[in-house]
Design a protein around this motif. Sequence first.
Motif: not given
Length: 403
Positions: A113-114, A175-178, A188-190
């Motif tokens: 998720e993260i 969250a910072k997208d990666k 996950g979401h970053g």
Amino acid sequence: MLVINCIVLILTGKGLSDQGTGTSSNVLNAVQSCVDNGAKIISLSLGGGNFQQSAFDLFKDIYDEDILIIAAAGNDGNSGDHYPASYPFLMSVGAVDSNENLAGFSVYNSQTEISAPGVGVKSTVTSNGGVSFSYATWSGTSMACPHVAGVAALVWSHFPQCQNNQIRNALIRSAKDKGAEGCDTYYGHGIVQAKDAYDLLLEEGCEAGGPAASGNTKRSDLSMGGCLQDPSITGSPTPVPTPCTGKFMGLDITTDNFGSETTWEVRDMNENLKKSSSRTFQDNTNHVETECFASNECFVFTIKDEWGDGICCDYGEGSYTLAWDGNILRNGGVFEAQESTRFGDACDQMSFSPSSYAPSTNQPNSYYPTPITETDYPTESTFLPTGGPSTEVTHIPSVTPTE
């Protein structure tokens, strides 16, 4: 963690022994103890074992009590489910390095998720039987997990009126997208961002994390986990993961100096592909996989080396162990382009040409790591990349509190 306005109090629940081993019941008892003592955030840097209905139900009930649960995604470096992080009521945390690249050991699956820093992280350790403390450098999703828990505690302390699901969604929205654009199974979401999560809630209020649970809608109805976790969800029953109804194949691979040359696959007797290695292996690292297969069939496991020199011993000391239902079928590493072994309860009732597949050696149940039962947790060191912590250890300096 107990969050009261801007004050964060730390509670400690001991669920594992000093050696890092324990049972699922002990872990769940420690979790319940934290709940009973008023914890609002529970951080679980541990994992192992298969789906358990009792654990699923407990975490669901805890989530409905407005408690946020965060867990280490796992360090097996594969896409298999890793519990308890893979329960939808927990935030599953992957690990990234200082360059924001996903750590090679970090589990990647539909519940990731993260992400947060988890490579080369300094941590306090005890020595002299717990009398003194020092620093050591560790890597693992167990190091990433408390980063997210700490951010959640910090943010929630500023917005105590928000529900657990809203704080959770604010973290993933900010969250910072990666990796691939949007949510993916690797990051996950970053990567968690404390300031951005705070700013998001400050600007939009608790609704930044979606609607609050009310009426007949429970908090668990808003919890899907992984990339399915979405602030726009207004409520639907969380599906129960399907437990393994067959038996587990266990695979423990240590790669040689050229890990990217190694792949594996499992096919049924009609040559249909059932499972395969889903990412490139790193050099000189250990990878552990557990996969569920029907017990009333026969399958063929094949390990391959692209260069044709196996994984031992010309270019490193690679090896692998294959087990079925806890029993070793093969220990190996010395082969050429590939090596195959059949497994499954139906294999004994089938006939094969002598050269087709390697027969079971029927060795004792000594596979390591032993496929986890419903009541066992592996040691935490199992989750670390080969080599464990660095040897760098420094004493903690004395600190004088300031006014």
